[in-house]
Design a protein around this motif. Structure first.
Motif, PDB file in Angstrom:
ATOM      1  N   MET A 135      -7.777   1.808   5.675  1.00  0.00           N
ATOM      2  CA  MET A 135      -7.355   0.653   4.881  1.00  0.00           C
ATOM      3  C   MET A 135      -6.155  -0.023   5.540  1.00  0.00           C
ATOM      4  SD  MET A 135      -6.149   0.624   0.880  1.00  0.00           S
ATOM      5  CE  MET A 135      -7.432   1.818   0.504  1.00  0.00           C
ATOM      6  N   THR A 193      -3.102  -4.675  -3.013  1.00  0.00           N
ATOM      7  CA  THR A 193      -3.784  -3.563  -3.655  1.00  0.00           C
ATOM      8  C   THR A 193      -3.379  -3.476  -5.117  1.00  0.00           C
ATOM      9  OG1 THR A 193      -4.037  -1.152  -3.732  1.00  0.00           O
ATOM     10  CG2 THR A 193      -1.976  -1.994  -2.814  1.00  0.00           C
ATOM     11  N   PHE A 241       0.837  -1.191   0.000  1.00  0.00           N
ATOM     12  CA  PHE A 241       0.000   0.000   0.000  1.00  0.00           C
ATOM     13  C   PHE A 241       0.878   1.249   0.000  1.00  0.00           C
ATOM     14  CE2 PHE A 241      -2.798  -3.302   1.396  1.00  0.00           C
ATOM     15  CZ  PHE A 241      -4.041  -2.932   0.911  1.00  0.00           C
ATOM     16  N   ASN A 276     -16.062  -0.921  -3.253  1.00  0.00           N
ATOM     17  CA  ASN A 276     -15.227  -2.093  -2.970  1.00  0.00           C
ATOM     18  C   ASN A 276     -15.508  -2.792  -1.650  1.00  0.00           C
ATOM     19  OD1 ASN A 276     -13.680  -1.813  -5.348  1.00  0.00           O
ATOM     20  ND2 ASN A 276     -12.404  -0.254  -4.382  1.00  0.00           N
ATOM     21  N   ILE A 277     -16.067  -2.069  -0.678  1.00  0.00           N
ATOM     22  CA  ILE A 277     -16.009  -2.590   0.693  1.00  0.00           C
ATOM     23  C   ILE A 277     -16.923  -3.790   0.916  1.00  0.00           C
ATOM     24  CG2 ILE A 277     -17.747  -0.989   1.625  1.00  0.00           C
ATOM     25  CD1 ILE A 277     -15.877  -0.767   4.120  1.00  0.00           C
ATOM     26  N   TYR A 334     -14.842   3.845  -1.698  1.00  0.00           N
ATOM     27  CA  TYR A 334     -14.910   2.781  -0.695  1.00  0.00           C
ATOM     28  C   TYR A 334     -16.209   1.996  -0.812  1.00  0.00           C
ATOM     29  CZ  TYR A 334     -10.670   3.762   1.918  1.00  0.00           C
ATOM     30  OH  TYR A 334      -9.352   3.875   2.291  1.00  0.00           O
ATOM     31  N   LEU A 349     -16.586   4.286   8.586  1.00  0.00           N
ATOM     32  CA  LEU A 349     -16.378   2.997   7.926  1.00  0.00           C
ATOM     33  C   LEU A 349     -17.632   2.136   8.008  1.00  0.00           C
ATOM     34  CD1 LEU A 349     -13.978   1.435   6.549  1.00  0.00           C
ATOM     35  CD2 LEU A 349     -13.773   0.210   8.711  1.00  0.00           C
ATOM     36  N   VAL A 388      -9.502   7.274   4.654  1.00  0.00           N
ATOM     37  CA  VAL A 388      -8.483   6.609   3.827  1.00  0.00           C
ATOM     38  C   VAL A 388      -7.474   5.808   4.655  1.00  0.00           C
ATOM     39  CG1 VAL A 388      -6.567   7.013   2.232  1.00  0.00           C
ATOM     40  CG2 VAL A 388      -8.757   8.167   1.861  1.00  0.00           C
TER      41      VAL A 388
END
Length: 392
Positions: free
Chosen positions: A194, A219, A177, A287-288, A284, A367, A191
């Motif tokens: 992650m 990633t 990352f 993808n989350i 986010y 989140l 951010v």
């Protein structure tokens, strides 16, 4: 209530100890890695006959509507030291609707190692980034391929450091990352989570040491793969319809019997993935939920777990102060402080400010909200929008 907060505090202390140990086990880019007994052995042909004694590295960059990023990305790649390697840079303009191609050509005029390709029509069922990466793979000639997102910037030693680690591993996949640059308030808050999730939960050493695909974190922003491992895993053609294509590719590499390494690359790379709150949320959100394996039970578990560890102590602290309960305030404050310190340690390790840990309750709440929003978008069939495309 004091007993519950005592249990939470003890758990947070254990997590703090685990986190410190866990981060210390992460391999560093530029350092050799040791082979594990479970890794398959392969006979590697001589790959240097066309390039003297230097290995050829292919840097592959998919670009869709990256007018604001692509030029700086390419300039950072071309500025890297390459004393010990040969380099080719492949860029694909994936049907951009802005001046992406114009920005690419400005850098091409200064460096003949760059080759530009134009994306063909997206086949039915494929997702955009996977198809762009697949097309780039058809033209790559290197021993190792480094997939880089357009918002990534490389430091001068990045490519040579990457090859030191890659060639010691010999095959498989290496990812890391980048140091995440942030500007707006939601970037600062969300951010860095992650890196927190990985450092806090995933035994990093097991990514390298275990053949089980359950131990994974990679990633697509910075992902290096040996060309033979790409072939053995099926490449992006094998995971053509997965939103979280980077994790699926890494899973396929492990299933093929090749190693995966998560390395500390933040000293060699940086990225600003998003530029405002809306981009953070949508990025986010896309993808989350897919990152949980689309598992509602895991969504529920994460929501309860993070609420208890990081939000509940704040609520209890405020309530205990308002009602004059010093014992409850002490345990609530201790739990909050430990959670904040743990977050701060992970942030500092990732190249961010230690003081971002103070916002841990807010980060956890954001989140959770994004995760729930992502789940709802999947349930109601609306899907996700990103860079002009809709994802299911």
């Amino acid at each position: 209530m004091e007993l519950l907060l005592f249990v939470i505090t003890c758990w947070l202390l254990l997590q703090l100890a685990f986190t410190v140990w866990n981060l210390s086990r992460m391999p560093k880019l530029g350092k050799p890695v040791q082979r594990q007994k479970w890794e398959q052995e392969y006979d590697f042909p001589d790959v240097h006959h066309q390039h003297g004694n230097k290995p050829l590295l292919s840097v592959l960059i998919p670009a869709r509507n990256e007018e604001r990023n692509i030029r700086e990305c390419l300039e950072s790649v071309t500025a890297c030291r390459t004393d010990s390697i040969e380099l080719e840079i492949l860029v694909i303009n994936d049907h951009s609707e802005d001046a992406t191609e114009s920005e690419i050509r400005k850098v091409m005029a200064q460096d003949d190692r760059i080759r530009l390709f134009h994306g063909t029509t997206l086949p039915e069922g494929w997702l955009g980034k996977s198809y762009a990466c697949h097309q780039l793979s058809l033209h790559a000639r290197g021993e190792w391929w480094l997939f880089v997102d357009a918002d990534v910037r490389l430091q001068s030693e990045a490519l040579e450091a990457a090859m030191v680690t890659a060639r010691s591993q010999r095959t498989g996949l290496i990812s890391g990352f980048p140091r995440m640059e942030t500007g707006t308030w939601l970037e600062h808050i969300v951010v860095p989570m992650m890196a927190f999730i990985i450092g806090y939960h995933l035994p990093i050493m097991m990514i390298r040491r275990s053949p089980r695909p359950v131990f994974l974190a990679v990633t697509g922003a910075w992902l290096m793969i040996h060309r033979d491992s790409y072939t053995r895993s099926g490449g992006h053609a094998h995971i053509y319809n997965h939103i979280v294509e980077d994790m699926e590719l890494a899973r396929a590499v492990k299933q093929a019997g090749d190693p995966v390494t998560l390395a500390d690359v933040h000293r060699h790379t940086s990225a600003r993935m998003y530029r405002n709150a809306a981009e953070v949320w949508e990025g986010y959100k896309k993808n989350i939920f897919a990152g949980t394996g689309r598992n509602p039970l895991l969504v529920f578990g994460v929501t309860i777990f993070y609420s208890l560890l990081f939000i509940f102590p704040l609520v209890m602290l405020l309530w205990s102060i308002a009602t004059g309960q010093p014992v409850l305030a002490t345990w609530s404050g201790a739990a909050m402080a430990i959670g904040m310190v743990t977050k701060g340690i992970i942030d500092r390790f990732s190249g961010k400010s230690f003081w971002l840990g103070l916002f841990m309750p807010i980060s956890a709440a954001c989140l959770i909200l994004i995760l729930l929003d992502s789940w709802i978008a999947s349930l109601n069939g609306k899907g996700y929008r990103w860079k002009g495309r809709t994802y299911g």
